[in-house]
Design a protein around this motif. Structure first.
Motif, PDB file in Angstrom:
ATOM      1  N   SER A 398      11.711  26.508 -35.597  1.00  0.00           N
ATOM      2  CA  SER A 398      11.503  25.145 -35.100  1.00  0.00           C
ATOM      3  C   SER A 398      12.814  24.497 -34.710  1.00  0.00           C
ATOM      4  O   SER A 398      12.907  23.769 -33.706  1.00  0.00           O
ATOM      5  N   ILE A 401      13.969  25.839 -31.298  1.00  0.00           N
ATOM      6  CA  ILE A 401      13.160  25.314 -30.186  1.00  0.00           C
ATOM      7  C   ILE A 401      13.515  23.853 -29.918  1.00  0.00           C
ATOM      8  O   ILE A 401      13.649  23.432 -28.752  1.00  0.00           O
ATOM      9  N   SER A 425       8.748  21.371 -26.319  1.00  0.00           N
ATOM     10  CA  SER A 425       7.711  21.967 -27.174  1.00  0.00           C
ATOM     11  C   SER A 425       8.038  21.812 -28.651  1.00  0.00           C
ATOM     12  O   SER A 425       7.470  22.524 -29.490  1.00  0.00           O
ATOM     13  N   ALA A 429       5.929  23.281 -31.872  1.00  0.00           N
ATOM     14  CA  ALA A 429       6.539  24.270 -32.763  1.00  0.00           C
ATOM     15  C   ALA A 429       6.412  23.854 -34.223  1.00  0.00           C
ATOM     16  O   ALA A 429       6.124  24.684 -35.099  1.00  0.00           O
ATOM     17  N   SER A 653       5.309  27.786 -27.875  1.00  0.00           N
ATOM     18  CA  SER A 653       5.376  27.930 -29.332  1.00  0.00           C
ATOM     19  C   SER A 653       4.322  28.893 -29.875  1.00  0.00           C
ATOM     20  O   SER A 653       4.249  29.106 -31.084  1.00  0.00           O
TER      21      SER A 653
END
Length: 949
Positions: A398, A401, A425, A429, A653
């Motif tokens: 996470s 991302i 995203s 995520a 994700s």
């Protein structure tokens, strides 16, 4: 004198109901010579009383006839005159149609006032009499014969001849009938049915009904030092209604002296009496011929509007149950089971079984057991979800991302999608991590083991209930051969190799042909389901282009969420519409097969409904879990449907968020809709009916049979719909639980409500269903076992294919910064996001764009010699996925089999008790028969000895 008139009328009904019309016309209106007792004893034996009493003579077969031609004395003459004037409609009960219209307009109260019959008030009854007393509306007009069943028909119906023949044949079978007109509708007529003692005994023996034997079981109750469980009901809340701890044996008129008959009116309880009457109704002819019989056929052709056993009075009382006690079993069930204040209490299963029968009792026992077993599953699932919540911000995937501000993702649609940064995203995520974390594998294994433990311990629980409810040696086929099967194959008979009696027989080729047609129908319906799923997929492909160019900024930004959400809602609407079609088709195909017994019919229909609805509910979920984004291709070479619509891809994700959304929406909406339809519709219908009655008849008090008529009937398919709802929920809880750990918690909360909704519905909103018997939950246990096996396979594929658990695992041990050094999420997953994304050259699209974008796959970069070919990492991940599936399945199946082997189906002490009881019953029957024969010899003045005569 007043009591005598009522008694003669009572006797007249008892004696006349077994005669046909021709015999009645030949007889005098009333012949005192057929009386059972002398006039001075009439009041003693036939006094009208609201409380249930044991008659000195059970029926016409036990009467002692006097000389036919003797003259009436003065007392008998006066009694005859009074009875003839007070009860002018008595010819209804003996089949004279000429008096029907006159008696239909009379009421019970008017007749009682006219005859000046004195009814004992509740205040003068003893405590024991109050306990078994029933409202006057549960009896015939004489106040003695209890109503065991109700038939409803319209006077405007044209099937008069069939109805007359059917009712005449019912009287010849030994039943007693009494008609009464509806108070609120002049076109509605009620036929009250009473089954006298002799008829009960005859059919109890024929149906092999087990009844209490002479001695009671000796049970040892140990005092516990633990505090009282707050979930248990107090003994004061459930008083002793009937004695159940006694040995039982199949009833036999020849050995009637073996059984504990303290009161002939209560020896057969209401449930048993209703089952016996229903058995007679199903096998009574309404026309000449083998195929013209059965109440079901008469209900279908409009001869009768309904048939049902009556409730035992009102479920409400003006007085508190704690101070005044329960009015009847229905009132007790309402206060101690159906009320919302009892939501945390155990269910009174013995009382449910006693009122609704063993079949419904087993359903609620299974539902309660399933709900209780959901508690540990819900806690573990909630723990896994909370673990994801607490580790959401510390997840390395996470973080990468959310921090990827420089990485551009390739467009996910053909025309209207733009390049977007990966960090957009971030929310997806983090939400994905709630369901796709380190606890997912553990929870999937736990739920597979949980399903096995649940089923194995349910078998033990069922064995205990079967023993307590005296169903060990009962076989359902003995009394549930379908009348439709008998009618269809009455001319084709063969000798049963077991009983040696002729029985209807279905030829093999006829059965095979019908079965093949039914299987073809099933495949056609499943094909229709897959067609609708394909239609929803096409909608998603078309909608994503439109949502990506939507005018509203929010919809345009989250176009994937809008596409998935609207697709789920449309899919749910299609599912609910097709369920109605499936129900009709399954009913038609099941009747086409012509099952022999009611059990075979229910199993066949239940299997079809499960297959239809399971495929209907889960086909879209299987598509998202295993097909979405798997065959979409790559940038520059996307696969298109019909060479027009580009196939849908997974979110950057992952696809798990779509699967969670699909499951949560369908599960929540379907359970909400089912609860509304189960309770909301009958509640509104009954309210509207009562509103019309109160508007038209402000002061009039309806009798119990008319109140029941205004209620909704139970579902046509009985408990199949109730089981089907819970079994489909069990599939949601187990099959895709790796993708949705909160499913057990949602199911638990729903079931807590479901138990009380079903209880309220059965007690207050539905007519009383036929108290049927059953030893298990039928085919549903096999379906549950099949779901448990499918759940292991599905969860293995979800973890291996849908989630990113295996790719992260391979990266950490093979490609990460600490490969071969152990596993640590913080260190070993650094760079995972960049490693899982491939590179594409935008100039190859021919749109004038330049630069590079990223997409989810393991392919070589465009500057490599083998550009866009699958890399070695892809094959490593694929091999790891296949290996995980094999290891996971073998491990879980091995644990399941070991647990099933360790847990016996029946507790050891219960097995010993069953074998001990069979031995003791044989010994007691031997001793009782010996004692009976010795008494007979002693009465005859013969010598007898202590050995067997």
């Amino acid at each position: 004198m007043v009591h005598h008139s009522g008694s003669i009328q009572s006797f007249k009904q008892q004696k006349g109901m077994n005669m046909n019309k021709n015999e009645i016309e030949k007889e005098q209106p009333l012949k005192p010579s057929r009386s059972q007792t002398h006039p001075q004893n009439l009041s003693k034996h036939f006094s009208l009383n609201c409380s249930i009493q044991t008659p000195s003579s059970p029926g016409p077969s036990a009467t002692h006839k006097i000389e036919h031609g003797r003259k009436m004395n003065k007392v008998e003459s006066n009694l005859y005159k009074l009875s003839s004037s007070a009860f002018s409609d008595s010819c209804l009960d003996v089949g004279k149609d000429s008096c029907i219209e006159d008696s239909e307009h009379g009421t019970d109260e008017a007749q009682l006032i006219k005859a000046k019959v004195i009814i004992r008030k509740p205040e003068t009854m003893t405590k024991k009499e109050k306990k078994v007393a029933a409202p006057p509306s549960l009896f015939f007009k004489d106040g003695k014969k209890r109503i065991d069943y109700i038939l409803v028909y319209k006077k405007s119906s044209l099937q008069v001849e069939k109805r007359s023949t059917f009712e005449r044949n019912l009287r010849e079978e030994g039943l007693m009938l009494e008609r009464e007109q509806s108070i609120t509708n002049s076109d509605i007529m009620f036929v009250k049915i009473h089954c006298p003692w002799d008829t009960l005994c005859k059919y109890a023996e024929r149906m092999n009904i087990r009844m209490p034997f002479s001695l009671f079981r000796k049970t040892i109750q140990l005092r516990s030092w633990l505090p009282k469980n707050p979930m248990q009901l107090d003994k004061e809340a459930l008083p002793d209604l009937e004695e159940t701890d006694c040995y039982t044996a199949p009833f036999s008129r020849a050995r009637m002296h073996h059984f504990t008959i303290t009161n002939k009116d209560t020896f057969f309880n209401n449930s048993t009496r209703s089952r016996i009457v229903h058995h007679v109704l199903q096998r009574t002819k309404y026309e000449d011929g083998k195929t013209k019989m059965g109440i079901n056929k008469l209900l279908n052709n409009g001869t009768y509007e309904a048939s049902f056993p009556p409730h035992e009075g009102s479920y409400q009382s003006r007085h508190p149950i704690k101070t005044h006690g329960a009015k009847n079993h229905r009132h007790l069930l309402y206060k101690r089971w159906a009320c919302w204040g009892m939501w945390y209490k155990y269910q009174p299963l013995d009382l449910i079984r006693r009122y609704f029968g063993e079949k419904i009792g087993l359903y609620f026992a299974w539902l309660g057991w399933y709900t209780g077993m959901l508690i540990p599953a819900a806690f573990v699932g909630l723990f896994v979800f909370l673990y994801g919540v607490f580790t959401m911000h510390s997840s390395q995937v996470s973080k990468e991302i959310c921090q990827a501000t420089e990485i551009l993702m390739c467009p996910m649609c053909e025309r209207n999608c733009m390049l977007q940064k990966l960090n957009e995203s971030c929310i997806y995520a983090k939400v994905t991590h709630l369901f796709d974390n380190g606890g997912t594998v553990f929870f999937a294994i736990f739920m597979a083991i949980w399903a096995t433990v649940f089923l194995e311990f349910w078998k033990r629980r069922r064995a205990v209930l079967t023993y307590d409810w005296d169903l060990i040696d009962w076989e359902e086929e003995e009394e549930n051969v379908r009348p439709q099967f008998e009618r269809k194959y009455a001319q084709v008979e063969r000798v049963n190799p077991i009983t040696g009696k002729p029985e209807p027989y279905q030829p093999f080729m006829d059965k095979l042909l019908r079965l093949m047609i039914s299987i073809l129908g099933i495949f056609l319906m499943i094909s229709l389901v897959l067609t609708t799923v394909f239609a929803v997929v096409v909608y998603r492909l078309v909608a994503m282009e439109h949502f990506a160019s939507f005018k509203w900024y929010f919809v345009k930004k989250y176009w994937q969420f809008a596409t998935s959400g609207t697709g789920v809602c449309i899919n749910f609407v299609i599912i609910m519409f097709l369920n109605v079609v499936y129900e009709k088709v399954a009913y038609f195909l099941t009747n086409l097969e012509q099952p022999r017994t009611e059990l075979e019919w229910e199993n066949s229909y239940a299997l079809k409904m499960f297959l239809f609805q399971f495929v209907n509910l889960n086909s879209s979920i299987f598509y998202i879990a295993f097909f979405l984004g798997r065959f979409s291709g790559r940038p520059g070479k996307y696969n298109k449907l019909f060479d027009r619509w580009r196939l849908e891809e997974c979110h950057p994700s992952g696809c798990l968020i779509d699967l969670c959304l699909q499951m949560s929406v369908i599960m929540v909406l379907k359970q909400t809709w089912n609860n509304f339809m189960e309770l909301g519709y009958p509640l509104f219908h009954n309210w509207w009916t009562q509103h019309k009655i109160k508007r038209n008849e402000q002061v009039m008090k309806l009798p119990q049979w008319e109140k029941d008529w205004n209620l909704q009937p139970m579902n046509l398919h009985g408990l199949i719909d109730e089981y089907l709802e819970m079994v489909l929920q069990f599939g949601f809880v187990t099959i895709f639980v790796a993708a949705f750990p909160l499913a057990p918690l949602l199911a638990l909360m729903n079931n807590i409500i479901e138990i009380r909704l079903d209880a309220y519905k059965f007690v207050t909103q539905w007519r009383r269903p036929l108290p049927a018997r059953a030893t298990n939950i039928g085919i549903w246990y096999g379906i549950l076992e099949g779901i448990g096996v499918l759940a292991v396979i599905t969860n293995a594929f979800v973890i291996a294919i849908t989630s990113d658990y295996i790719p992260r695992f391979v990266y950490a041990f093979r490609y990460g910064p600490c490969k071969g050094q152990g596993y640590s999420q913080e260190r070993c997953l650094k760079g995972y996001v960049n490693s899982s994304l491939s590179v594409f050259d935008l100039s190859e699209l021919g749109t004038g764009q330049s630069g590079y974008c990223r997409y989810r796959d393991y392919r070589a970069p465009p500057w490599s010699n083998n550009s866009y070919e699958l890399t070695l990492q892809f094959w490593h991940v694929l091999a790891a996925r296949l290996a995980f599936i094999i290891v996971f399945e073998h491990l879980v199946f091995g644990i399941k089999s070991f647990i099933a082997y360790l847990i016996p189906d029946m507790p050891k002490d219960l097995s010993d008790r069953v074998r001990r009881e069979k031995y003791l019953v044989q010994e007691m029957m031997y001793d009782a028969e010996l004692e009976h024969l010795q008494k007979q010899r002693k009465c005859q003045g013969k010598q007898y000895h202590q050995e067997w005569p």
